[in-house]
Design a protein around this motif. Structure first.
Motif, PDB file in Angstrom:
ATOM      1  N   GLU A 305      -0.305 -50.358 -22.995  1.00 16.28           N
ATOM      2  CA  GLU A 305       0.642 -50.708 -21.944  1.00 16.28           C
ATOM      3  C   GLU A 305       2.009 -50.052 -22.159  1.00 16.28           C
ATOM      4  O   GLU A 305       2.873 -50.102 -21.289  1.00 16.28           O
ATOM      5  N   ARG A 306       2.183 -49.477 -23.353  1.00 17.39           N
ATOM      6  CA  ARG A 306       3.417 -48.726 -23.609  1.00 17.39           C
ATOM      7  C   ARG A 306       3.315 -47.288 -23.137  1.00 17.39           C
ATOM      8  O   ARG A 306       4.274 -46.518 -23.233  1.00 17.39           O
ATOM      9  N   SER A 307       2.136 -46.900 -22.634  1.00 13.98           N
ATOM     10  CA  SER A 307       1.909 -45.513 -22.252  1.00 13.98           C
ATOM     11  C   SER A 307       2.665 -45.140 -20.983  1.00 13.98           C
ATOM     12  O   SER A 307       2.979 -45.992 -20.146  1.00 13.98           O
ATOM     13  N   ASN A 308       2.926 -43.857 -20.838  1.00  9.86           N
ATOM     14  CA  ASN A 308       3.578 -43.334 -19.637  1.00  9.86           C
ATOM     15  C   ASN A 308       2.676 -43.450 -18.420  1.00  9.86           C
ATOM     16  O   ASN A 308       3.158 -43.625 -17.299  1.00  9.86           O
ATOM     17  N   VAL A 309       1.365 -43.352 -18.645  1.00  9.43           N
ATOM     18  CA  VAL A 309       0.412 -43.490 -17.540  1.00  9.43           C
ATOM     19  C   VAL A 309       0.507 -44.896 -16.954  1.00  9.43           C
ATOM     20  O   VAL A 309       0.545 -45.078 -15.723  1.00  9.43           O
ATOM     21  N   TYR A 310       0.570 -45.906 -17.822  1.00  9.33           N
ATOM     22  CA  TYR A 310       0.669 -47.289 -17.342  1.00  9.33           C
ATOM     23  C   TYR A 310       1.972 -47.495 -16.543  1.00  9.33           C
ATOM     24  O   TYR A 310       1.965 -48.067 -15.450  1.00  9.33           O
ATOM     25  N   LYS A 311       3.056 -46.987 -17.097  1.00  8.35           N
ATOM     26  CA  LYS A 311       4.351 -47.136 -16.408  1.00  8.35           C
ATOM     27  C   LYS A 311       4.352 -46.407 -15.072  1.00  8.35           C
ATOM     28  O   LYS A 311       4.880 -46.913 -14.071  1.00  8.35           O
ATOM     29  N   ALA A 312       3.729 -45.203 -15.045  1.00 11.37           N
ATOM     30  CA  ALA A 312       3.683 -44.428 -13.799  1.00 11.37           C
ATOM     31  C   ALA A 312       2.859 -45.148 -12.739  1.00 11.37           C
ATOM     32  O   ALA A 312       3.202 -45.127 -11.545  1.00 11.37           O
ATOM     33  N   GLN A 476      -8.701 -32.723 -12.064  1.00 11.34           N
ATOM     34  CA  GLN A 476      -8.506 -32.077 -10.773  1.00 11.34           C
ATOM     35  C   GLN A 476      -8.301 -33.083  -9.631  1.00 11.34           C
ATOM     36  O   GLN A 476      -7.674 -32.767  -8.620  1.00 11.34           O
ATOM     37  N   GLU A 477      -8.775 -34.302  -9.799  1.00  7.95           N
ATOM     38  CA  GLU A 477      -8.609 -35.307  -8.750  1.00  7.95           C
ATOM     39  C   GLU A 477      -7.373 -36.178  -8.965  1.00  7.95           C
ATOM     40  O   GLU A 477      -7.055 -37.026  -8.145  1.00  7.95           O
ATOM     41  N   TRP A 478      -6.666 -35.981 -10.075  1.00  6.51           N
ATOM     42  CA  TRP A 478      -5.470 -36.771 -10.349  1.00  6.51           C
ATOM     43  C   TRP A 478      -4.277 -36.186  -9.604  1.00  6.51           C
ATOM     44  O   TRP A 478      -4.121 -34.956  -9.530  1.00  6.51           O
ATOM     45  N   PRO A 479      -3.385 -37.013  -9.103  1.00  2.00           N
ATOM     46  CA  PRO A 479      -2.139 -36.489  -8.518  1.00  2.00           C
ATOM     47  C   PRO A 479      -1.249 -35.917  -9.627  1.00  2.00           C
ATOM     48  O   PRO A 479      -1.382 -36.278 -10.801  1.00  2.00           O
ATOM     49  N   GLU A 480      -0.333 -35.059  -9.237  1.00  2.00           N
ATOM     50  CA  GLU A 480       0.501 -34.366 -10.224  1.00  2.00           C
ATOM     51  C   GLU A 480       1.316 -35.343 -11.070  1.00  2.00           C
ATOM     52  O   GLU A 480       1.470 -35.165 -12.278  1.00  2.00           O
ATOM     53  N   TRP A 481       1.834 -36.410 -10.449  1.00  2.00           N
ATOM     54  CA  TRP A 481       2.656 -37.357 -11.195  1.00  2.00           C
ATOM     55  C   TRP A 481       1.869 -38.060 -12.304  1.00  2.00           C
ATOM     56  O   TRP A 481       2.402 -38.368 -13.380  1.00  2.00           O
ATOM     57  N   LEU A 482       0.545 -38.263 -12.056  1.00  2.00           N
ATOM     58  CA  LEU A 482      -0.284 -38.913 -13.069  1.00  2.00           C
ATOM     59  C   LEU A 482      -0.635 -37.932 -14.189  1.00  2.00           C
ATOM     60  O   LEU A 482      -0.675 -38.297 -15.368  1.00  2.00           O
ATOM     61  N   ARG A 483      -0.893 -36.676 -13.819  1.00  2.00           N
ATOM     62  CA  ARG A 483      -1.169 -35.649 -14.827  1.00  2.00           C
ATOM     63  C   ARG A 483       0.039 -35.469 -15.747  1.00  2.00           C
ATOM     64  O   ARG A 483      -0.105 -35.343 -16.960  1.00  2.00           O
ATOM     65  N   ASN A 484       1.221 -35.448 -15.149  1.00  2.00           N
ATOM     66  CA  ASN A 484       2.442 -35.290 -15.944  1.00  2.00           C
ATOM     67  C   ASN A 484       2.646 -36.480 -16.882  1.00  2.00           C
ATOM     68  O   ASN A 484       3.067 -36.317 -18.043  1.00  2.00           O
ATOM     69  N   ALA A 485       2.319 -37.666 -16.400  1.00  2.00           N
ATOM     70  CA  ALA A 485       2.453 -38.866 -17.237  1.00  2.00           C
ATOM     71  C   ALA A 485       1.494 -38.810 -18.424  1.00  2.00           C
ATOM     72  O   ALA A 485       1.857 -39.193 -19.550  1.00  2.00           O
ATOM     73  N   PHE A 486       0.285 -38.327 -18.162  1.00  2.00           N
ATOM     74  CA  PHE A 486      -0.694 -38.236 -19.259  1.00  2.00           C
ATOM     75  C   PHE A 486      -0.246 -37.192 -20.280  1.00  2.00           C
ATOM     76  O   PHE A 486      -0.383 -37.401 -21.496  1.00  2.00           O
TER      77      PHE A 486
END
Length: 829
Positions: A305-312, A476-486
Motif C-alpha cells: 500500500e506504500r507503492s506508487n501504483v497504489y497511490k496512483a 501495453q494495456e496499461w495507461p501511461e500514468w500507471l506505467r509511470n507509477a510502476f
C-alpha cells in the motif's frame, strides 16, 4: 601428563549450538511437523515414481525407467549407490535436524571449519559462517528444491580448508580433511558445483606454484601436491559408481556432442551455446551482490500500500478495496536480463564492504587468489553479456560446456568474498595489528562503497532505465500514468535497498572504528557485527524463503492428484503404451510421469537423440495435433491428423491428454503402433542429418530407417511378408522387457523402446543376440522364424563393479580418519 583442558573447546561448542539454534528458529515450521514445498522435489517424485515403486516391490534398484522421455537411464534420477558410505556420513553431520534446517547447518559447519583452519578466532569464524550460510542464493536453491546443489555448496569450504592445510605443512591432517570432505562433495552428486570448486582449486594451485618457483621450495610443494593427489583418488574412489556412470553416460545425453551438423556455430562438444548462456547475469545486475533488490528481486511479486501504483490508483478515483485487490497481483518487479529469477545473488552489504576492506589490509597470495576467483566468477556469470570470455572457457576448458545456467558460477564469489572479508575482520582483532594500515583501509573502503551507494540512491534513473525486455508487451494495456507509477516503484525498491546497504555498512564501519580507537571492547564490537550480519541476511532471505513456503506434510508426500483423464487412462491394463499430455508443457513436466509412461518429462540431462527428436519431429507433430484439436475440427480431421503422426505413433503414444470444457480429457490414438511390430522394408541413410529428416517422412509401420553404420547387422536381407507373424510384450519390468514372437520366416522387428547401447542386452530363447538402432532412436533386431521369447535386459557392468570400488574406498577412508582422530585425541589427553 597434562590434564585435558576442556574449557578451551567451550567457544567452539557454543558456536555449534548457536548454529543449530539459528537454523531451527529460521525454519520453525519444520519443528511443528510442516514440510517445505519444493518445486524440484515435487518433480523428482514424478520422475522417480516408477523407480521407487519397483524398489518397494522387489527390493532392487532399476537402472532404467520408462516413465519419461519414452525411456532413459535412471542413473541421475533416484538411484541408490549403496557402496558409498558417505551418504550416511552426511546424515550424521546433519545431527538429525529437520529439513531444511539440516542443510543450513551444513552451510554453517563447512565455512566454520575453513575459517578455523585460517586460524580465525571462533567468534570471528562464526560471523563468516553465518554470512556464508545466509547468502541469498543458498536459500533460494533450497526453496526451489535443488537439494543436491545445496549439499555440494556446503562442502566446498572444508575441501579448501584441507588443501590449504596441506600446503601449510600439515600434510596428513590436510590430506585426510580434503579426502573426507571431497568424498562428501562428490556424494552430493552435483558435478557442476564440484567443477566450480575445481576451478577455485586450480587457481589456488597456480598461485602456490608461482610462489614455489620464486622460493624454490619444490620439496614442500611436491609433497603437499602428492598427498592431496592421493586424497583426491581416495575420495573419487568412494563414489566410483556414479562418476564412472557419469563418464560413460554423459556422451549420450544433451551434454554430449551432437551428430547433427546444423547450426554449427552454436554447438559445442556438449550443450549448445545459447542453452548454456540462457541464464546469464547482467553486467549491472552484479550489483545485487551489494544491493539485494538492485534489479527488483524475484521475477514476480505483489506491491504494498506504500507503492506508487497504489497511490496512483487512489488518485485516479479507484476504490481502496479495488486498489488493494489490484496490488496483490504478481507484478514483474524484476527488470534484468535473465528469462526469470527466483531472487538475487546477495552476499551481504557487510560482507561486500569487508571484502573491499580486505583488498587493502590483507597481503600475500591468498588475497590475490580470492580476488582472482571473484573476478573470474563474476565475468563467467555474465555469459552472453561477455561472450568472448565465455567462448574461451567453452572451447578450451574441458567439461565447461557440459553445464547450463552460467549465473550459477557466482557460488565461487559467494565463497571467496566472505573468505577474504572475514580474514580482514580477523586482522582487526589481532593483538599485533597495524592500526594505521587498518584505519587507512577502513576509510578507503567507506569512501568507495559509500560514494557508490550514495550516488545510486540519490539519482538512480541517471544510470538505469528501470525497464525490462518484456515490459512493452506486459503493459501495453496499461495507461501511461500507471506505467509511470510502476516504473517509480522499481526505483523506490532500488533506492530503499541501496540506503539499507549503506546504513548497514556505516554501522559496521563505526563498530570497527570505535574498537580500533579503544572506545569499545572487542567482545562488544564482535557481537555487534555478528548481530548486524544476521539482521541483514535474515531479512533478505525471508523475502524468498519464509514460513509461507511450508505446508502440511501430506501435501508434500503426495504432490500430484490424478485428473479424470489420468484415472481413465490408468484403467487401461495394457502394458507398454505412452501418454502425451497437451494440457501443460510436456517437456517441463513430471506430473504425467507420476501416473503414466510419458512422451515428455523433466530432467536436465535427457538423452541427446531424444531431445533432437523432440526438436525436429515430436514438437512439430504435437503442434499439428494441438492446432487441430483447438480448431474444434470434426472427428474425420482429427483421425487424419492422428494417422499422420509417424514419430508419436512409433513411440506408441496411445493416449493424448487435452483440455476441454470439462477439464483434462483423454483421447485414445488408434494408430499407436504398440510395443513392437514387424516391417517389410527398410532404407539406409548416410548420416544423422538424413536420418532425423527421414524418420518423419516414412510410414514406420511399413518401413524402417537404418543408419549406414548398422549395415553389417542387417546387410541387404529381403524380408518376406508374413501376414500371420506376431510379436507382443508379454511381461514388463522397467529393466527387463519380455516379448513373444511367432513368424514363419525371418523378420525385422522394431521396438517402441529407446535405443541405448551402453547396457541393454538382447536375448532370444536365453541366447545373447545383437540389436541395433532404427528410426533415429528405436531398437531393432532380426527375429528368426518360429516361436521365440525375446528379452531386453538392462545390465550395465559398470554399476556392480563401481559399487565394489566405492565400498572399499569408503571403508578405507573412514578407517584412516578414525585412526588419525584417535591418535590426535590421545596426544591431547
Amino acid at each position: 601428563m597434562e590434564q585435558f583442558n576442556y574449557k578451551k573447546y567451550i567457544p567452539y561448542l557454543a558456536v555449534i549450538l548457536i548454529f543449530i539454534l539459528i537454523s531451527v528458529i529460521y525454519f520453525s515450521p519444520a519443528i511443528e511437523g510442516k514440510k517445505l514445498k519444493q518445486g524440484d522435489i515435487d518433480r523428482l517424485k514424478g520422475m522417480s515414481k516408477e523407480i521407487t515403486d519397483f524398489r518397494k516391490v522387489t527390493g532392487e534398484n532399476t537402472l532404467w525407467t520408462n516413465s519419461m522421455f519414452s525411456g532413459m537411464p535412471a542413473y541421475f534420477i533416484s538411484m541408490q549407490f549403496d557402496g558409498n558410505l558417505f551418504k550416511k556420513v552426511s546424515k550424521v553431520l546433519q545431527l538429525g535436524l529437520p529439513h531444511p534446517a539440516n542443510q543450513v547447518f551444513l552451510y554453517f559447519l563447512g565455512f566454520f571449519i575453513l575459517m578455523l583452519v585460517l586460524r580465525a578466532k571462533p567468534w570471528i569464524a562464526a560471523i563468516g559462517a553465518m554470512a556464508f550460510a545466509f547468502s541469498s542464493y543458498f536459500f533460494i536453491i533450497i526453496e526451489a528444491g535443488h537439494n543436491s546443489k545445496a549439499a555440494a555448496v556446503s562442502y566446498m569450504a572444508p575441501v579448501l580448508a584441507g588443501i590449504i592445510l596441506s600446503y601449510r605443512g600439515k600434510y596428513i591432517a590436510g590430506a585426510l580433511l580434503t579426502a573426507f570432505f571431497l568424498a562428501l562433495e562428490i556424494s552430493a552428486n552435483h558435478l557442476q558445483i564440484t567443477y566450480y570448486l575445481f576451478i577455485i582449486v586450480l587457481i589456488y594451485g597456480i598461485y602456490e606454484l608461482v610462489e614455489t618457483i620464486r622460493n624454490k621450495n619444490w620439496k614442500h610443494f611436491l609433497k603437499a601436491t602428492g598427498v592431496l593427489f592421493i586424497a583426491a583418488l581416495l575420495a573419487v574412489g568412494t563414489h566410483a559408481t556414479s562418476l564412472w556412470i557419469s563418464s560413460d553416460h554423459t556422451g549420450y545425453t544433451t551434454r554430449g556432442k551432437s551428430e547433427l551438423t546444423d547450426n554449427k556455430q552454436n554447438k559445442t562438444s556438449g550443450l549448445d551455446r545459447d542453452y548454456i548462456t540462457a541464464w546469464s547475469y547482467g553486467v549491472s545486475e552484479t550489483m545485487t551482490l551489494l544491493v539485494p533488490d538492485f534489479m527488483g528481486g524475484a521475477s514476480y511479486g505483489p506491491l504494498s500500500e506504500r507503492s506508487n501504483v497504489y497511490k496512483a490508483l487512489i488518485d485516479s478515483g479507484s476504490r481502496s478495496t479495488d486498489a488493494k485487490r489490484f496490488i496483490k497481483q504478481q507484478f514483474p518487479l524484476y527488470w534484468g536480463d535473465q528469462p526469470f529469477t527466483s531472487g538475487p545473488v546477495y552476499v551481504g552489504a557487510i560482507i561486500f564492504f569487508l571484502f573491499i576492506f580486505g583488498l587493502f589490509v590483507i597481503k600475500g597470495k591468498l588475497k590475490w587468489w580470492l580476488l582472482t576467483v571473484t573476478i573470474i566468477s563474476i565475468m563467467l556469470s555474465w555469459g552472453k553479456n561477455m561472450m568472448w570470455f565465455t567462448d574461451f572457457f567453452l572451447d578450451y576448458f574441458p567439461g565447461y560446456d557440459k553445464f547450463r545456467a552460467v549465473s550459477m558460477i557466482l557460488v565461487m564469489a559467494e565463497l571467496s568474498m566472505p573468505f577474504l572479508g572475514i580474514m580482514a575482520l580477523s586482522k582487526v582483532f589481532e593483538k599485533n595489528r597495524d592500526e594505521k594500515a587498518l584505519m587507512k583501509g577502513l576509510l578507503y573502503s567507506i569512501y568507495i562503497i559509500g560514494c557508490v551507494l550514495l550516488v545510486l540512491a540519490i539519482m538512480p534513473s541517471v544510470f538505469f532505465s528501470f525497464t525490462g525486455p518484456a515490459d512493452a508487451q506486459l503493459f501495453q494495456e496499461w495507461p501511461e500514468w500507471l506505467r509511470n507509477a510502476f516504473s517509480d516503484d522499481r526505483i523506490r525498491i532500488f533506492r530503499i535497498d541501496a540506503i539499507r546497504s549503506l546504513a548497514l555498512i556505516l554501522f559496521v564501519a563505526a563498530l570497527i572504528w570505535l574498537y580500533l580507537k579503544s572506545k569499545i571492547k572487542a567482545a562488544y564490537a564482535i557481537a555487534g557485527i555478528a548481530l548486524l550480519v544476521l539482521i541483514d541476511m535474515w531479512a533478505v532471505d525471508k523475502r524468498y524463503l519464509n514460513d509461507e513456503n511450508f505446508v502440511r506434510s501430506a501435501v508434500v508426500e503426495n504432490p500430484f492428484k490424478p485428473s479424470e483423464a489420468d484415472k481413465e487412462i490408468m484403467r487401461d491394463r495394457e502394458t507398454g503404451f505412452r501418454v502425451l499430455n497437451l494440457t501443460i508443457d510436456p517437456f517441463k513436466d513430471a506430473s504425467t510421469s507420476f501416473f503414466h509412461h510419458s512422451i515428455g518429462g523433466y530432467h536436465g540431462a535427457k538423452l541427446k537423440r531424444y531431445q533432437e527428436l523432440i526438436d525436429f519431429q515430436i514438437q512439430p507433430e504435437m503442434n499439428r495435433l494441438f492446432n487441430t484439436l483447438r480448431s474444434e475440427a470434426d472427428l474425420r480431421k482429427v483421425e487424419n491428423v492422428l494417422k499422420n503422426l509417424p514419430v508419436l505413433n512409433m513411440l506408441n503414444t496411445k493416449y493424448f491428454i487435452i483440455m476441454s470444457n470439462a477439464g483434462p480429457t483423454s483421447v485414445m490414438n488408434p494408430y499407436a503402433m504398440g510395443p513392437a511390430w514387424f516391417v517389410k522394408d527398410y532404407e539406409y541413410v548416410q548420416n544423422a542429418d538424413e536420418e532425423i529428416i527421414a524418420v518423419g517422412d516414412i510410414d514406420p509401420i511399413v518401413t524402417a530407417v537404418i543408419d549406414e553404420r548398422f549395415r553389417d547387422e542387417l546387410g541387404e536381407i529381403i524380408f518376406q511378408t508374413d501376414t500371420s507373424a506376431s510379436i507382443a510384450l508379454s511381461d514388463y519390468k522397467p529393466n527387463h522387457l519380455t516379448y513373444t514372437s511367432n513368424t514363419s520366416s525371418d523378420q525385422l522387428a522394431i521396438f517402441s523402446e529407446v535405443y541405448y547401447p551402453a547396457g541393454w542386452n538382447t536375448y532370444i530363447d536365453g541366447q545373447l543376440k545383437p540389436h541395433f538402432r532404427a528410426n533415429w532412436t528405436l531398437r531393432a533386431m532380426i527375429i528368426p522364424a518360429g516361436n521365440h521369447t525375446v528379452e531386453f535386459k538392462f545390465e550395465p557392468t559398470i554399476y556392480s563393479t563401481g559399487e565394489k570400488i566405492s565400498l572399499i574406498s569408503s571403508v578405507l577412508l573412514l578407517l584412516l580418519v578414525v585412526v588419525y582422530g584417535v591418535i590426535e585425541i590421545r596426544k591431547n589427553i
